[in-house]
Design a protein around this motif. Structure first.
Motif, PDB file in Angstrom:
ATOM      1  N   SER A  32       0.835  -1.322  -0.179  1.00  0.00           N
ATOM      2  CA  SER A  32       0.119   0.012   0.152  1.00  0.00           C
ATOM      3  C   SER A  32       0.957   1.199  -0.139  1.00  0.00           C
ATOM      4  CB  SER A  32      -0.810   0.027   1.277  1.00  0.00           C
ATOM      5  OG  SER A  32      -1.727  -1.066   1.261  1.00  0.00           O
ATOM      6  N   SER A  33       0.388   2.372  -0.675  1.00  0.00           N
ATOM      7  CA  SER A  33       1.003   3.549  -0.499  1.00  0.00           C
ATOM      8  C   SER A  33       0.120   4.688  -0.567  1.00  0.00           C
ATOM      9  CB  SER A  33       2.028   3.795  -2.035  1.00  0.00           C
ATOM     10  OG  SER A  33       1.218   3.744  -3.023  1.00  0.00           O
ATOM     11  N   LYS A  34       0.505   5.684  -0.109  1.00  0.00           N
ATOM     12  CA  LYS A  34      -0.423   7.028  -0.183  1.00  0.00           C
ATOM     13  C   LYS A  34      -0.009   7.961  -1.098  1.00  0.00           C
ATOM     14  CE  LYS A  34      -2.336   6.621   4.427  1.00  0.00           C
ATOM     15  NZ  LYS A  34      -2.592   7.310   5.791  1.00  0.00           N
ATOM     16  N   LYS A  35      -0.891   8.380  -1.961  1.00  0.00           N
ATOM     17  CA  LYS A  35      -0.647   9.257  -2.840  1.00  0.00           C
ATOM     18  C   LYS A  35      -1.532  10.599  -2.775  1.00  0.00           C
ATOM     19  CE  LYS A  35       2.146   6.961  -5.620  1.00  0.00           C
ATOM     20  NZ  LYS A  35       3.266   7.310  -6.308  1.00  0.00           N
ATOM     21  N   THR A  45      -5.308   5.994  -0.575  1.00  0.00           N
ATOM     22  CA  THR A  45      -4.581   4.687  -0.385  1.00  0.00           C
ATOM     23  C   THR A  45      -4.822   4.098  -1.536  1.00  0.00           C
ATOM     24  OG1 THR A  45      -4.965   4.993   2.214  1.00  0.00           O
ATOM     25  CG2 THR A  45      -3.787   2.820   1.237  1.00  0.00           C
ATOM     26  N   ARG A  46      -3.480   3.623  -2.117  1.00  0.00           N
ATOM     27  CA  ARG A  46      -3.514   2.834  -3.292  1.00  0.00           C
ATOM     28  C   ARG A  46      -2.842   1.402  -2.801  1.00  0.00           C
ATOM     29  NH1 ARG A  46      -4.687   5.974  -8.144  1.00  0.00           N
ATOM     30  NH2 ARG A  46      -4.630   8.120  -7.458  1.00  0.00           N
ATOM     31  N   SER A  47      -3.205   0.302  -3.568  1.00  0.00           N
ATOM     32  CA  SER A  47      -2.488  -0.934  -3.156  1.00  0.00           C
ATOM     33  C   SER A  47      -2.349  -1.789  -4.537  1.00  0.00           C
ATOM     34  CB  SER A  47      -3.301  -1.579  -2.018  1.00  0.00           C
ATOM     35  OG  SER A  47      -4.727  -2.215  -2.355  1.00  0.00           O
ATOM     36  N   LYS A  48      -1.372  -2.717  -4.294  1.00  0.00           N
ATOM     37  CA  LYS A  48      -1.256  -3.482  -5.436  1.00  0.00           C
ATOM     38  C   LYS A  48      -0.674  -4.720  -4.938  1.00  0.00           C
ATOM     39  CE  LYS A  48       1.302  -3.946  -9.645  1.00  0.00           C
ATOM     40  NZ  LYS A  48       1.560  -3.565 -10.839  1.00  0.00           N
ATOM     41  N   LYS A  49      -1.005  -5.597  -5.655  1.00  0.00           N
ATOM     42  CA  LYS A  49      -0.502  -7.204  -5.067  1.00  0.00           C
ATOM     43  C   LYS A  49       0.677  -7.435  -6.043  1.00  0.00           C
ATOM     44  CE  LYS A  49      -5.138  -8.563  -3.361  1.00  0.00           C
ATOM     45  NZ  LYS A  49      -6.078  -9.563  -3.273  1.00  0.00           N
ATOM     46  N   TYR A  50       1.393  -8.270  -5.414  1.00  0.00           N
ATOM     47  CA  TYR A  50       2.760  -9.029  -6.001  1.00  0.00           C
ATOM     48  C   TYR A  50       2.592 -10.282  -5.533  1.00  0.00           C
ATOM     49  CZ  TYR A  50       4.087  -4.089  -6.986  1.00  0.00           C
ATOM     50  OH  TYR A  50       4.323  -2.712  -7.347  1.00  0.00           O
ATOM     51  N   LYS A  51       2.994 -11.353  -6.468  1.00  0.00           N
ATOM     52  CA  LYS A  51       3.340 -12.740  -6.229  1.00  0.00           C
ATOM     53  C   LYS A  51       4.717 -12.759  -5.981  1.00  0.00           C
ATOM     54  CE  LYS A  51      -0.517 -14.865  -8.298  1.00  0.00           C
ATOM     55  NZ  LYS A  51      -1.026 -15.651  -9.477  1.00  0.00           N
ATOM     56  N   ALA A  52       5.232 -13.404  -4.874  1.00  0.00           N
ATOM     57  CA  ALA A  52       6.804 -13.471  -4.601  1.00  0.00           C
ATOM     58  C   ALA A  52       7.121 -14.896  -4.272  1.00  0.00           C
ATOM     59  CB  ALA A  52       6.921 -12.485  -3.260  1.00  0.00           C
ATOM     60  N   HIS A  53       8.217 -15.150  -4.401  1.00  0.00           N
ATOM     61  CA  HIS A  53       8.844 -16.569  -4.441  1.00  0.00           C
ATOM     62  C   HIS A  53       9.342 -16.628  -2.886  1.00  0.00           C
ATOM     63  CE1 HIS A  53      10.425 -20.531  -5.455  1.00  0.00           C
ATOM     64  NE2 HIS A  53      11.616 -20.270  -5.057  1.00  0.00           N
ATOM     65  N   ASP A  54       8.763 -17.771  -2.239  1.00  0.00           N
ATOM     66  CA  ASP A  54       9.191 -18.050  -0.795  1.00  0.00           C
ATOM     67  C   ASP A  54       9.522 -19.504  -0.609  1.00  0.00           C
ATOM     68  OD1 ASP A  54       9.176 -18.267   2.107  1.00  0.00           O
ATOM     69  OD2 ASP A  54       7.302 -17.927   2.311  1.00  0.00           O
ATOM     70  N   GLU A  55      10.954 -19.557  -0.987  1.00  0.00           N
ATOM     71  CA  GLU A  55      11.457 -20.963  -0.932  1.00  0.00           C
ATOM     72  C   GLU A  55      11.270 -21.930   0.124  1.00  0.00           C
ATOM     73  OE1 GLU A  55      13.239 -23.707  -2.965  1.00  0.00           O
ATOM     74  OE2 GLU A  55      13.205 -21.894  -3.647  1.00  0.00           O
ATOM     75  N   LYS A  56      11.217 -21.533   1.398  1.00  0.00           N
ATOM     76  CA  LYS A  56      11.010 -22.450   2.558  1.00  0.00           C
ATOM     77  C   LYS A  56       9.567 -22.267   3.087  1.00  0.00           C
ATOM     78  CE  LYS A  56      15.871 -21.406   3.605  1.00  0.00           C
ATOM     79  NZ  LYS A  56      16.806 -20.462   4.388  1.00  0.00           N
ATOM     80  N   ASN A  57       8.832 -21.625   2.464  1.00  0.00           N
ATOM     81  CA  ASN A  57       7.259 -21.631   2.871  1.00  0.00           C
ATOM     82  C   ASN A  57       7.373 -21.050   4.433  1.00  0.00           C
ATOM     83  OD1 ASN A  57       5.784 -22.162   0.508  1.00  0.00           O
ATOM     84  ND2 ASN A  57       6.175 -24.431   1.210  1.00  0.00           N
TER      85      ASN A  57
END
Length: 89
Positions: A32-35, A45-57
């Motif tokens: 989230s970021s505020k503009k 408040t603007r928000s964006k979703k990212y998929k990230a790699h989590d090797e060890k869960n």
């Protein structure tokens, strides 16, 4: 002949909250970021979703994490988990 200096681009990093950890080795992080609105001069408040790699869960829903840009891992994933800033209560 002069050698060309190759400048490496600094990798972007964001801090966000894990929204989902249901996939294997993948987390969904909401950043989230505020503009300020141009017309009304109020913060939005603007928000964006990212998929990230989590090797060890190791990250779970509600955790605050830092993600770093990396080379593409799959169609949607070009971010990886750097560290867990704060665990969910």
């Amino acid at each position: 002949m002069e050698e060309q200096k190759v400048q490496k681009k600094a990798k972007r990093s964001f801090v966000g909250i894990v929204t989902s950890d249901k996939m294997e080795k993948t987390i969904v992080v909401t950043v989230s970021s505020k503009k300020m609105d141009r017309l009304y001069k109020k913060y939005v408040t603007r928000s964006k979703k990212y998929k990230a790699h989590d090797e060890k869960n190791e990250a779970h829903t509600g955790d605050t994490v830092r993600i770093v840009e990396c080379s593409p891992i799959s169609k949607d994933k070009c971010w990886r988990l750097d560290s867990i800033v704060e665990r969910a209560k």
